[in-house]
Design a protein around this motif. Structure first.
Motif, short mmCIF file in Angstrom:
data_model
loop_
_atom_site.label_atom_id
_atom_site.label_comp_id
_atom_site.label_asym_id
_atom_site.label_seq_id
_atom_site.Cartn_x
_atom_site.Cartn_y
_atom_site.Cartn_z
N PHE A 6 0.82 -1.19 0.00
CA PHE A 6 0.00 0.00 0.00
C PHE A 6 0.86 1.25 0.00
CE2 PHE A 6 -2.92 -3.14 1.54
CZ PHE A 6 -4.14 -2.74 1.02
N GLU A 10 -2.80 5.51 0.38
CA GLU A 10 -3.81 4.46 0.56
C GLU A 10 -3.92 4.05 2.02
OE1 GLU A 10 -3.68 1.95 -3.59
OE2 GLU A 10 -1.95 1.82 -2.24
N LEU A 14 -7.15 4.48 4.65
CA LEU A 14 -7.72 3.39 5.45
C LEU A 14 -7.77 3.75 6.93
CD1 LEU A 14 -6.08 0.25 3.79
CD2 LEU A 14 -8.46 0.99 3.63
N GLU A 17 -10.62 6.14 7.56
CA GLU A 17 -11.90 5.43 7.53
C GLU A 17 -12.28 4.86 8.90
OE1 GLU A 17 -12.08 2.43 4.50
OE2 GLU A 17 -11.57 3.85 2.92
N LYS A 64 -9.22 -4.38 7.25
CA LYS A 64 -9.45 -3.54 6.08
C LYS A 64 -8.39 -3.79 5.00
CE LYS A 64 -11.83 0.50 7.96
NZ LYS A 64 -12.85 0.64 6.94
N GLU A 67 -9.03 -7.17 3.41
CA GLU A 67 -10.20 -7.09 2.53
C GLU A 67 -9.86 -6.37 1.24
OE1 GLU A 67 -13.10 -5.16 4.99
OE2 GLU A 67 -13.64 -7.02 6.03
N ARG A 68 -9.12 -5.28 1.35
CA ARG A 68 -8.73 -4.51 0.16
C ARG A 68 -7.82 -5.35 -0.74
NH1 ARG A 68 -8.30 1.18 -0.46
NH2 ARG A 68 -10.11 1.15 0.91
N ARG A 69 -6.91 -6.08 -0.13
CA ARG A 69 -6.00 -6.94 -0.89
C ARG A 69 -6.80 -8.03 -1.61
NH1 ARG A 69 -1.14 -8.64 2.23
NH2 ARG A 69 -0.35 -6.65 1.51
N ALA A 71 -9.94 -7.89 -2.53
CA ALA A 71 -10.69 -7.24 -3.60
C ALA A 71 -9.79 -6.95 -4.79
CB ALA A 71 -11.33 -5.96 -3.09
N ASP A 72 -8.57 -6.53 -4.53
CA ASP A 72 -7.62 -6.27 -5.62
C ASP A 72 -7.25 -7.55 -6.34
OD1 ASP A 72 -7.65 -3.59 -4.98
OD2 ASP A 72 -5.70 -3.60 -3.98
#
Length: 75
Positions: A6, A10, A14, A17, A64, A67-69, A71-72
């Motif tokens: 990241f 980025e 996070l 958030e 988070k 989850e982002r990883r 999704a990527d």
């Protein structure tokens, strides 16, 4: 380790958030290198509360990131 892929921006997004006070606590501790005692004084809360929020926030941030990883990877 989870944060290595990241960018700073980025990762900052996070952290933001997470909301307040978690974001402030993590930024003050990891970016500005303040101790939990210093953060407690700054935010006018018990040091135990600061430590607890920091601990829960690190876990939320890790989730988070994972989850982002994931999704990527689906992209």
């Amino acid at each position: 380790r989870e944060m290595e892929s990241f960018s700073e921006t980025e990762l900052y997004d996070l952290v933001i958030e997470l909301g307040e006070p978690p974001a402030s606590i993590l930024l003050l501790h990891y970016v500005f290198r303040e101790t939990y005692e210093e953060i407690a004084q700054t935010l006018h809360m018990p040091v135990g509360t600061v430590r607890s929020i920091a601990s829960r926030s690190r876990e939320k941030l890790k989730k988070k990131i994972l989850e982002r990883r994931a999704a990527d990877d689906d992209w």
